[in-house]
Scaffold this active site. Structure first.
Site, PDB file in Angstrom:
ATOM      1  N   ASP A 286       0.864  -1.189   0.000  1.00 54.18           N
ATOM      2  CA  ASP A 286       0.000   0.000   0.000  1.00 54.18           C
ATOM      3  C   ASP A 286       0.901   1.240   0.000  1.00 54.18           C
ATOM      4  O   ASP A 286       2.089   1.189   0.340  1.00 54.18           O
ATOM      5  CB  ASP A 286      -0.975   0.000   1.194  1.00 54.18           C
ATOM      6  CG  ASP A 286      -2.186   0.904   0.918  1.00 54.18           C
ATOM      7  OD1 ASP A 286      -2.167   1.655  -0.080  1.00 54.18           O
ATOM      8  OD2 ASP A 286      -3.164   0.857   1.699  1.00 54.18           O
TER       9      ASP A 286
HETATM   10  C1  NOJ Z   1      -4.051   3.990  -0.042  1.00 52.80           C
HETATM   11  C2  NOJ Z   1      -5.225   3.120   0.289  1.00 52.80           C
HETATM   12  O1  NOJ Z   1      -5.065   2.554   1.566  1.00 52.80           O
HETATM   13  C3  NOJ Z   1      -5.453   2.002  -0.714  1.00 52.80           C
HETATM   14  O2  NOJ Z   1      -6.677   1.388  -0.423  1.00 52.80           O
HETATM   15  C4  NOJ Z   1      -5.442   2.524  -2.108  1.00 52.80           C
HETATM   16  O3  NOJ Z   1      -5.660   1.470  -3.021  1.00 52.80           O
HETATM   17  C5  NOJ Z   1      -4.125   3.213  -2.379  1.00 52.80           C
HETATM   18  N1  NOJ Z   1      -3.951   4.321  -1.440  1.00 52.80           N
HETATM   19  C6  NOJ Z   1      -4.024   3.746  -3.816  1.00 52.80           C
HETATM   20  O4  NOJ Z   1      -4.895   4.773  -4.011  1.00 52.80           O
END
Ligand code: NOJ
Length: 738
Positions: A286
């Site tokens: 993430d």
């Molecule tokens: C952070 C988020 O926690 C995740 O769910 C998301 O897919 C990513 N950013 C990309 O936007």
């Protein structure tokens, strides 16, 4: 041999042949992919390999000479949030035509509950208990997204959530591992289709692996303190199911589990995900979660963070550059074996090849938009809204309303509101596409009906300035429909709350209108369970609408005016007050289960321990009656299935749908088991007066859990069974496994 027997034999022979041919051709294709990867890997420099492992986050950048050069030199493998088709093709062309090996990029975006056709938030979708519809919605999102150059979605989000303070509860499918697992599989099927390389399917990503929803105190990004057993039984279960459904990617989460951040956690990423479940796609971290291991205090710098992540099993790094800037040196210094890098790159290339990116790297910019907001898609969105609505209360049959009712007052900050109906994470959804509740009502009622509308207050403000005007229109109307709740930005990532009450002065507004004595119907828009005891006790009818997406107003009006009989059931518990959370139906019994007569049992002195509204709950305009629970056999040898059936009759005057739910309890086991566990459900439609037998088969596999030795097994003993309309109602029986 007669003719029938002959044709059966021929059919079987053909079938066997075809099936083995099918398996063979899949094997050949998989083999060809691995061969192609071998060839590519043999030509790649270490720098090019590391480049594949970097996902550039476009949200914070511009197309610059520097970026073009990064792509040209093979230092980027993927992009995040490039939403302009032309720019996407431009970047892809540099990768394919100008980089040394021409490996295509993969473009990812958060397509969570729709791309342009926005469906209800996932928590609302799970209230439909309709897997076919959940799959369809994902397929529509995939088709729309791929046509605009998105190859990869960061969905489904399958974090079990037991704490409504956590804003991201909106993005998932609720608190139950069984329902969430089936939803996860439906979504993977919908996004990836039967053929991942087709031009209308996209790569799915199971996220956030794992236990992100167990964030302490419901505060986003916070630590998860869960035992290995709960991790496996509850939080990992939907991921296991998603891997079984062939999801191509998995995202490692932000949180730590018992002190080990997910992106540096070898146990979850390598031992379990790959070792036990055989996952062969790739893991993306993430956003900057690798770099964040420095903040956790388990890495001194980006190099060490990168080292921990690659050795744990992360293949691609989102946004931060711990891999890009450090892996080459780590390999040179022999801290990271090059074969670990090769394996990560192999997994990334495998997904790119499976997704057909080498064959069709570009999208036709002239076709961009041609797949979005199609009529069929809008119909499905409307169907999903209707089915996601949960009728929480309907005293005296206040609902449905007659379409020729002389007058209606529509009051509340969410009545004529487009933006907030989209909910959190709304892809490329646009407020202008949203049918508001006011519009939906106007579309529905007969021309003689007078509609009076006033906002009454804003969602979060403290002004009572419009109260008098609101009372005034209530006075001159036959019925009041109040649209209240949370704004879209009160749930989702980084939007956690310590209060679960209606924000601002909305409750005061409802109280004031209620005092007029007019019949009041509340339509509740929210991204999470709210504490609504007062509403529930005092208001005649309450309809839970979540954040319903672009067809919200139409779908809600279908239910308010009886064109659809509500069938939604809660996939998450509604507490009485925030002090009760985490509160969920599948808890353990404790040594002192709550007993009214004994103060020294597990409860509170200032509030009942039970929820306001339990998991699985939801009303209908008709009444279903359950009878004749049959369990066969009631004693069964370990490994043999048990058949359970129940009869359900529609005793009312309207046709309707019912979610028939099957729960069990393992009474004595080597570890304490939940007081109830959902093990099956079926959504059936019954005409007025119709009766149907619903049958379930419980297999040994479904009764397995992680035992005292952490073995996934089923233990002999007595099991209780309930078949009914919610987690607290139903006919009861038992069976024994020996
Ligand atoms: C952070 C988020 O926690 C995740 O769910 C998301 O897919 C990513 N950013 C990309 O936007």
């Amino acid at each position: 041999m007669n003719i029938i027997t002959k044709s059966v034999i021929i059919f079987i022979m053909l079938f066997v042949n075809q099936t083995s041919f099918g398996i063979k051709s899949a094997e050949t294709a998989a083999f060809a992919i691995e061969k192609r990867i071998d060839k590519l890997l043999a030509q790649m420099t270490l720098a090019e390999k590391i480049g594949q492992m970097y996902q550039f986050s476009y949200a914070k950048a511009d197309m610059s000479a520097e970026l073009a050069e990064l792509v040209r030199s093979g230092k980027v493998g993927a992009f995040l949030a490039v939403t302009d088709v032309k720019l996407r093709n431009k970047l892809q062309k540099i990768a394919v035509k100008e980089s040394r090996l021409g490996i295509p990029l993969i473009f990812g975006l958060d397509v969570i509950h729709g791309y342009r056709t926005i469906f209800p938030i996932p928590l609302g979708q799970s209230a439909t208990w309709d897997l076919r519809l959940a799959e369809k919605a994902a397929a529509i999102a995939a088709k729309e997204a791929r046509s605009e150059g998105i190859d990869w979605t960061f969905a489904p989000m399958i974090d079990i959530a037991r704490d409504p303070r956590w804003g991201r509860i909106a993005e998932g499918f609720g608190e139950d591992p069984y329902l969430c697992s089936l939803m996860a599989q439906a979504k993977v099927r919908g996004f990836q289709g039967k053929n991942l390389s087709a031009t209308d399917t996209i790569v799915a990503c199971l996220k956030h692996y794992v236990a992100y929803g167990a964030a302490e105190a419901g505060r986003d990004y916070n630590s998860a303190e869960v035992s290995e057993r709960t991790l496996r039984d509850i939080y990992m279960a939907p991921f296991r199911a998603g891997v079984k459904a062939a999801a191509a990617t998995v995202m490692s989460s932000f949180n730590d589990i018992g002190g080990v951040p997910a992106s540096g956690n070898r146990f979850i990423l390598t031992d379990v995900l790959r070792g036990e479940w055989g996952f062969d796609g790739f893991v993306v971290s993430d956003y900057e979660s690798i770099k964040e291991m420095i903040n956790y205090g388990i890495a001194a710098d980006e190099a060490q963070a990168g080292e921990k992540a690659i050795l744990a099993g992360v293949d691609m790094e989102m946004a931060s550059r711990c891999f890009l800037n450090n892996l080459a040196r780590l390999v040179k210094d022999r801290q990271v074996p090059e074969k670990v890098i090769d394996e990560a790159v192999r997994r990334i290339l495998r997904v790119k090849l499976r997704a057909g990116l080498f064959e069709h790297p570009y999208v036709d910019p002239n076709l961009a938009g041609s797949e979005t907001l199609q009529n069929d898609s809008l119909q499905i969105a409307r169907e999903m809204v209707r089915k996601s609505l949960v009728l929480l209360k309907n005293d005296g049959g206040l609902l449905p309303l007659r379409k020729d009712i002389p007058s209606i007052a529509v009051i509340g900050p969410l009545a004529d509101n487009q933006r907030d109906l989209l909910g959190a994470w709304c892809g490329r959804g646009k407020a202008e596409d949203v049918v508001t509740l006011l519009k939906g009502i106007k579309n529905k009622v007969s021309s003689t009906c007078r509609i009076h509308y006033i906002k009454g207050c804003d969602i979060k403000d403290n002004s009572l300035g419009q109260f008098d005007a609101a009372l005034n229109i209530a006075d001159k109307s036959d019925v009041v429909i109040m649209a209240v709740g949370e704004s879209a930005d009160m749930s989702g990532e980084a939007h956690c709350r310590t209060s679960l009450d209606l924000p601002g002065v909305q409750r005061q507004l409802i109280k004031a209108i209620h005092k007029t004595g007019k019949p009041v119907i509340v339509v509740l828009f929210t991204g999470r369970p709210l504490t609504i005891s007062w509403l529930y006790e005092n208001i005649g009818a309450v309809l839970l609408a979540w954040h319903p997406g672009i067809q919200g107003g139409n779908g809600i009006a279908d239910v308010l005016f009886g064109d659809y009989n509500p069938s939604g059931k809660l996939a998450v518990t509604f507490p009485r007050n925030v002090g009760q959370v985490p509160l969920y139906y599948n808890h353990k019994n404790s040594g002192r289960p709550p007993a009214a007569s004994d103060p020294f049992t597990s409860k509170y002195i200032d509030c009942p321990w039970t929820p306001l509204l339990p998991f699985g709950y939801g009303l209908s305009y008709t009444a279903f009656e359950y009878s004749n629970l049959e369990i066969k056999p009631d004693k069964v040898r370990l490994g043999q299935p048990v058949s359970i059936s129940v009869e359900v009759e529609n005793k009312g005057t309207k046709a309707g749908e019912e979610v028939v739910q099957l729960y069990i309890r393992d009474l004595v086991a080597s570890v304490a088991r939940p007081v109830k566990e959902l093990k099956g459900f079926e959504k059936i439609r019954l005409a007025a007066g119709q009766k149907r037998k619903v049958s379930f088969t419980l297999t040994a596999e479904q009764l397995k859990f992680y035992d005292i030795d952490m073995k996934f097994t089923v233990e002999p003993g007595v099991f209780k069974v309930w078949a009914g309309p919610s987690s607290i109602q139903g006919l009861e029986g038992t069976f024994e496994i020996f």
